[in-house]
Scaffold this motif. Sequence first.
Motif, PDB file in Angstrom:
ATOM      1  N   MET A  58       0.837  -1.182   0.000  1.00  0.00           N
ATOM      2  CA  MET A  58       0.000   0.000   0.000  1.00  0.00           C
ATOM      3  C   MET A  58       0.882   1.246   0.000  1.00  0.00           C
ATOM      4  O   MET A  58       1.843   1.325   0.759  1.00  0.00           O
ATOM      5  CB  MET A  58      -0.900  -0.021   1.247  1.00  0.00           C
ATOM      6  N   ILE A  59       0.551   2.194  -0.853  1.00  0.00           N
ATOM      7  CA  ILE A  59       1.266   3.469  -0.886  1.00  0.00           C
ATOM      8  C   ILE A  59       0.355   4.513  -0.244  1.00  0.00           C
ATOM      9  O   ILE A  59      -0.834   4.579  -0.563  1.00  0.00           O
ATOM     10  CB  ILE A  59       1.589   3.874  -2.331  1.00  0.00           C
ATOM     11  N   ARG A  60       0.928   5.283   0.672  1.00  0.00           N
ATOM     12  CA  ARG A  60       0.163   6.325   1.351  1.00  0.00           C
ATOM     13  C   ARG A  60       1.058   7.517   1.636  1.00  0.00           C
ATOM     14  O   ARG A  60       2.286   7.409   1.581  1.00  0.00           O
ATOM     15  CB  ARG A  60      -0.449   5.788   2.649  1.00  0.00           C
ATOM     16  N   LYS A  61       0.434   8.645   1.948  1.00  0.00           N
ATOM     17  CA  LYS A  61       1.206   9.805   2.375  1.00  0.00           C
ATOM     18  C   LYS A  61       1.850   9.471   3.719  1.00  0.00           C
ATOM     19  O   LYS A  61       1.268   8.777   4.551  1.00  0.00           O
ATOM     20  CB  LYS A  61       0.295  11.034   2.535  1.00  0.00           C
ATOM     21  N   ALA A  62       3.054   9.952   3.913  1.00  0.00           N
ATOM     22  CA  ALA A  62       3.775   9.712   5.160  1.00  0.00           C
ATOM     23  C   ALA A  62       3.145  10.520   6.295  1.00  0.00           C
ATOM     24  O   ALA A  62       2.540  11.568   6.072  1.00  0.00           O
ATOM     25  CB  ALA A  62       5.240  10.104   4.997  1.00  0.00           C
ATOM     26  N   CYS A  63       3.320  10.013   7.507  1.00  0.00           N
ATOM     27  CA  CYS A  63       2.902  10.749   8.701  1.00  0.00           C
ATOM     28  C   CYS A  63       4.133  10.935   9.597  1.00  0.00           C
ATOM     29  O   CYS A  63       5.193  10.354   9.338  1.00  0.00           O
ATOM     30  CB  CYS A  63       1.774  10.022   9.427  1.00  0.00           C
ATOM     31  N   ILE A  64       3.984  11.728  10.605  1.00  0.00           N
ATOM     32  CA  ILE A  64       5.102  12.059  11.493  1.00  0.00           C
ATOM     33  C   ILE A  64       5.786  10.803  12.037  1.00  0.00           C
ATOM     34  O   ILE A  64       7.009  10.728  12.102  1.00  0.00           O
ATOM     35  CB  ILE A  64       4.616  12.968  12.652  1.00  0.00           C
ATOM     36  N   ALA A  65       5.002   9.802  12.396  1.00  0.00           N
ATOM     37  CA  ALA A  65       5.572   8.574  12.967  1.00  0.00           C
ATOM     38  C   ALA A  65       6.481   7.843  11.977  1.00  0.00           C
ATOM     39  O   ALA A  65       7.320   7.029  12.384  1.00  0.00           O
ATOM     40  CB  ALA A  65       4.454   7.641  13.434  1.00  0.00           C
ATOM     41  N   GLY A 105       9.559   1.330   1.808  1.00  0.00           N
ATOM     42  CA  GLY A 105       9.983   2.183   0.712  1.00  0.00           C
ATOM     43  C   GLY A 105       9.481   3.592   0.919  1.00  0.00           C
ATOM     44  O   GLY A 105       8.554   3.828   1.710  1.00  0.00           O
ATOM     45  N   THR A 106      10.086   4.525   0.209  1.00  0.00           N
ATOM     46  CA  THR A 106       9.682   5.921   0.321  1.00  0.00           C
ATOM     47  C   THR A 106      10.084   6.689  -0.925  1.00  0.00           C
ATOM     48  O   THR A 106      10.954   6.267  -1.691  1.00  0.00           O
ATOM     49  CB  THR A 106      10.299   6.572   1.588  1.00  0.00           C
ATOM     50  N   CYS A 156       7.551  -1.892  -7.009  1.00  0.00           N
ATOM     51  CA  CYS A 156       7.275  -0.957  -5.915  1.00  0.00           C
ATOM     52  C   CYS A 156       7.842   0.437  -6.187  1.00  0.00           C
ATOM     53  O   CYS A 156       7.203   1.441  -5.879  1.00  0.00           O
ATOM     54  CB  CYS A 156       7.820  -1.516  -4.602  1.00  0.00           C
ATOM     55  N   GLY A 157       9.044   0.503  -6.760  1.00  0.00           N
ATOM     56  CA  GLY A 157       9.623   1.798  -7.107  1.00  0.00           C
ATOM     57  C   GLY A 157       8.759   2.523  -8.125  1.00  0.00           C
ATOM     58  O   GLY A 157       8.509   3.721  -8.014  1.00  0.00           O
ATOM     59  N   LEU A 164       5.738   3.283   1.196  1.00  0.00           N
ATOM     60  CA  LEU A 164       5.224   1.986   0.775  1.00  0.00           C
ATOM     61  C   LEU A 164       5.186   1.131   2.035  1.00  0.00           C
ATOM     62  O   LEU A 164       6.221   0.925   2.676  1.00  0.00           O
ATOM     63  CB  LEU A 164       6.153   1.352  -0.257  1.00  0.00           C
ATOM     64  N   GLU A 165       4.005   0.689   2.378  1.00  0.00           N
ATOM     65  CA  GLU A 165       3.821  -0.081   3.605  1.00  0.00           C
ATOM     66  C   GLU A 165       3.293  -1.462   3.254  1.00  0.00           C
ATOM     67  O   GLU A 165       2.394  -1.597   2.425  1.00  0.00           O
ATOM     68  CB  GLU A 165       2.822   0.652   4.503  1.00  0.00           C
ATOM     69  N   GLU A 166       3.888  -2.465   3.858  1.00  0.00           N
ATOM     70  CA  GLU A 166       3.437  -3.840   3.661  1.00  0.00           C
ATOM     71  C   GLU A 166       3.328  -4.500   5.027  1.00  0.00           C
ATOM     72  O   GLU A 166       4.309  -4.537   5.767  1.00  0.00           O
ATOM     73  CB  GLU A 166       4.430  -4.581   2.762  1.00  0.00           C
TER      74      GLU A 166
END
Length: 154
Positions: free
Chosen positions: A1-8, A52-53, A80-81, A44-46
């Motif tokens: 899943m690709i999502r916007k990053a958060c502070i954590a 990934g970022t 993923c890239g 990129l979260e799995e």
Amino acid sequence: MIRKACIADAPIIHKLLAEHAGKGAMLSRSLAEIYQAIRSFYVLEEQGEVLGTVSLQVWWADLAEVRSLVVSERLSGRGCGRQLVQACIDEACQLGLSRLFALTYQEQFFARLGFSLIEKSELPHKIWGDCMKCSKFPDCDEVAMAMRLPPASH
């Protein structure tokens, strides 16, 4: 899943970038820089793990950069890239930008995504601020690649 990053996500983004910067594959970014730019990052979260970022850095009214692209080696070859860069392309189009560029060692990867080689001199001088921090400056061996984006349909 690709999502916007958060502070954590900032510490793990920092770790991923530091690992690749240590291999000479990219510029390092401090944790403070990542916190300051967190809204520009995607991850990129799995299964709950960030693997990934990428970051979309807007430079001017018509120009943005794909930067800080990293994917864990265990996901290599799975597209993923490409998905991360596509997230940047989609956002750049939504913002109404007309051109996207990358400074990279991965010429073939970006060419497959529609980027073409350009002369570094075509890019505005202000983007070179980060380059001054690089140990390879001024003898950079990255290539500049860019792509034209379709007009925004707002």
